[in-house]
Design a protein around this motif. Sequence first.
Motif, PDB file in Angstrom:
ATOM      1  N   ARG A 117      -0.855  72.211  75.061  1.00 59.43           N
ATOM      2  CA  ARG A 117      -2.022  71.699  74.361  1.00 59.43           C
ATOM      3  C   ARG A 117      -3.150  71.428  75.346  1.00 59.43           C
ATOM      4  O   ARG A 117      -4.297  71.783  75.100  1.00 59.43           O
ATOM      5  N   THR A 166      -4.541  74.776  76.494  1.00 59.24           N
ATOM      6  CA  THR A 166      -5.347  75.410  75.457  1.00 59.24           C
ATOM      7  C   THR A 166      -6.702  74.722  75.346  1.00 59.24           C
ATOM      8  O   THR A 166      -7.731  75.380  75.302  1.00 59.24           O
ATOM      9  N   GLU A 199     -12.400  73.158  67.537  1.00 57.68           N
ATOM     10  CA  GLU A 199     -11.404  74.007  66.876  1.00 57.68           C
ATOM     11  C   GLU A 199     -10.195  74.211  67.780  1.00 57.68           C
ATOM     12  O   GLU A 199      -9.048  74.157  67.331  1.00 57.68           O
ATOM     13  N   GLY A 200     -10.429  74.442  69.045  1.00 55.92           N
ATOM     14  CA  GLY A 200      -9.328  74.601  70.000  1.00 55.92           C
ATOM     15  C   GLY A 200      -8.501  73.332  70.114  1.00 55.92           C
ATOM     16  O   GLY A 200      -7.268  73.384  70.177  1.00 55.92           O
ATOM     17  N   ARG A 259      -8.139  71.068  67.789  1.00 54.82           N
ATOM     18  CA  ARG A 259      -7.401  70.929  66.538  1.00 54.82           C
ATOM     19  C   ARG A 259      -6.173  71.844  66.550  1.00 54.82           C
ATOM     20  O   ARG A 259      -5.069  71.427  66.193  1.00 54.82           O
ATOM     21  N   LYS A 260      -6.356  73.085  66.997  1.00 56.27           N
ATOM     22  CA  LYS A 260      -5.233  74.036  67.055  1.00 56.27           C
ATOM     23  C   LYS A 260      -4.165  73.551  68.042  1.00 56.27           C
ATOM     24  O   LYS A 260      -2.967  73.688  67.789  1.00 56.27           O
ATOM     25  N   ASP A 270      -3.484  70.456  68.793  1.00 60.17           N
ATOM     26  CA  ASP A 270      -2.781  69.346  68.141  1.00 60.17           C
ATOM     27  C   ASP A 270      -1.765  69.863  67.126  1.00 60.17           C
ATOM     28  O   ASP A 270      -0.645  69.348  67.031  1.00 60.17           O
ATOM     29  N   GLU A 271      -2.153  70.879  66.362  1.00 64.19           N
ATOM     30  CA  GLU A 271      -1.233  71.470  65.386  1.00 64.19           C
ATOM     31  C   GLU A 271      -0.010  72.056  66.090  1.00 64.19           C
ATOM     32  O   GLU A 271       1.124  71.879  65.626  1.00 64.19           O
ATOM     33  N   ALA A 272      -0.234  72.755  67.182  1.00 61.88           N
ATOM     34  CA  ALA A 272       0.873  73.357  67.927  1.00 61.88           C
ATOM     35  C   ALA A 272       1.802  72.283  68.487  1.00 61.88           C
ATOM     36  O   ALA A 272       3.031  72.431  68.455  1.00 61.88           O
ATOM     37  N   TYR A 302       3.898  70.907  65.616  1.00 58.96           N
ATOM     38  CA  TYR A 302       4.913  71.890  65.247  1.00 58.96           C
ATOM     39  C   TYR A 302       6.072  71.863  66.247  1.00 58.96           C
ATOM     40  O   TYR A 302       7.236  71.866  65.856  1.00 58.96           O
TER      41      TYR A 302
END
Length: 133
Positions: free
Chosen positions: A4, A7, A85-86, A88-89, A91-93, A96
Amino acid sequence: MADRTDTAEGVKRDAKAAAREAREDLKEGARKIKEDGRETLEKLSDNAAAGRLRERGAEFAETAREAGREYAERARSEAERLYEEGHRKADEAARYAEDRYDDLSELVRRHPAKSLGVAAGIGFLVGLILSRR
């Protein structure tokens, strides 16, 4: 966690690079306009219309500055959007990955003997593969 951060840092670097490139493009464009205007004014300096041309050149320069500011602001807002956006992505990863880790931990707690057998089998296969090299 490291993915994270990597990224988010990558998006941040990309955004900074895009802003830096836009700034350099604007500087180069302004420099070319300035040189073109200077050359034109030098050619027409003997002319009676030189005063009017200087005024017109100043107007063009101001228009170019305004366009440059607008372009820089758009580039800045796009870089911020990409960064968010990066983030947020990333954080989602991370969420998961945590969910999958929790699922795997629960599976190992419910079936410790099977888990140990699977781990031993995988270790044996990896050992075979590495010993053949």
